[in-house]
Scaffold this active site. Sequence first.
Site, PDB file in Angstrom:
ATOM      1  N   HIS A  50       0.820  -1.145  -0.018  1.00  0.00           N
ATOM      2  CA  HIS A  50       0.043   0.150  -0.002  1.00  0.00           C
ATOM      3  C   HIS A  50       0.867   1.295   0.037  1.00  0.00           C
ATOM      4  O   HIS A  50       2.112   1.146   0.404  1.00  0.00           O
ATOM      5  CB  HIS A  50      -0.845   0.077   1.272  1.00  0.00           C
ATOM      6  CG  HIS A  50      -0.143  -0.106   2.473  1.00  0.00           C
ATOM      7  ND1 HIS A  50       0.470   1.136   3.112  1.00  0.00           N
ATOM      8  CD2 HIS A  50       0.227  -1.061   3.532  1.00  0.00           C
ATOM      9  CE1 HIS A  50       1.048   0.837   4.243  1.00  0.00           C
ATOM     10  NE2 HIS A  50       0.814  -0.359   4.406  1.00  0.00           N
ATOM     11  N   GLU A  69      -1.942  -6.818   7.621  1.00  0.00           N
ATOM     12  CA  GLU A  69      -0.786  -6.991   8.151  1.00  0.00           C
ATOM     13  C   GLU A  69      -0.567  -7.749   9.462  1.00  0.00           C
ATOM     14  O   GLU A  69      -1.597  -8.158  10.202  1.00  0.00           O
ATOM     15  CB  GLU A  69      -0.231  -5.428   8.497  1.00  0.00           C
ATOM     16  CG  GLU A  69       0.983  -5.380   9.129  1.00  0.00           C
ATOM     17  CD  GLU A  69       2.337  -5.882   8.311  1.00  0.00           C
ATOM     18  OE1 GLU A  69       2.471  -6.886   8.280  1.00  0.00           O
ATOM     19  OE2 GLU A  69       3.212  -4.825   7.766  1.00  0.00           O
TER      20      GLU A  69
END
Length: 202
Positions: free
Chosen positions: A9, A81
């Site tokens: 990202h 994550e």
Amino acid sequence: MTSIVFLRHGETDWNRQRRFQGQQDVPLNGVGRQQAKDAARNFPYAPAAIVSSDLARAHDTAVALARYHNLPVTLDADLRETHGGEWEGMTHGEISASDAASFAAWRGSHRVRPGGSGELMTEVAARVVAAVNRGLAQLPDGATLVVVTHGGSARGAIGALIGLPPQQWRSLGVLGNCRTATLVPEVESSTERTWMLQALNA
């Protein structure tokens, strides 16, 4: 040939502040939004499908790419994550000041849970690889799957997919914001597929 492209990202304020983001839903900042647009415009692959972490920073990066290729984005929470336990939201400096021994142990071993109750690197890798395999199963041979995810989760999955032992995964480094890693088959047949790393931090 079939390929997997991991895309991290774009930048968030917590990236800039060196905070342990973990699974906190931190949005892209202005730089990150521009990075996502630039990555989409200059993406050197023709994806057949895009799968993404459901956290906003990854999802919004994936949407920017999807618009260029007229593709949907499939969200998968297994691409999130690493859960960082009590360290989530803390800067690296704050963690070092309050929990130096544990922080050093975590950075030096795949067998230590971050923040006391976070995820092991091997646990993260297992769920990310499972999500990648689900994505690949929906594609024809020879297609490219783009996996929009996070630095730690991408590193563990790449290490696992190319067959590195977990104690060597940190040697891969972490993808920069809106950087890619590309895996292609080392062996690909009707019964077997193994992967090799073709590009890292591109």
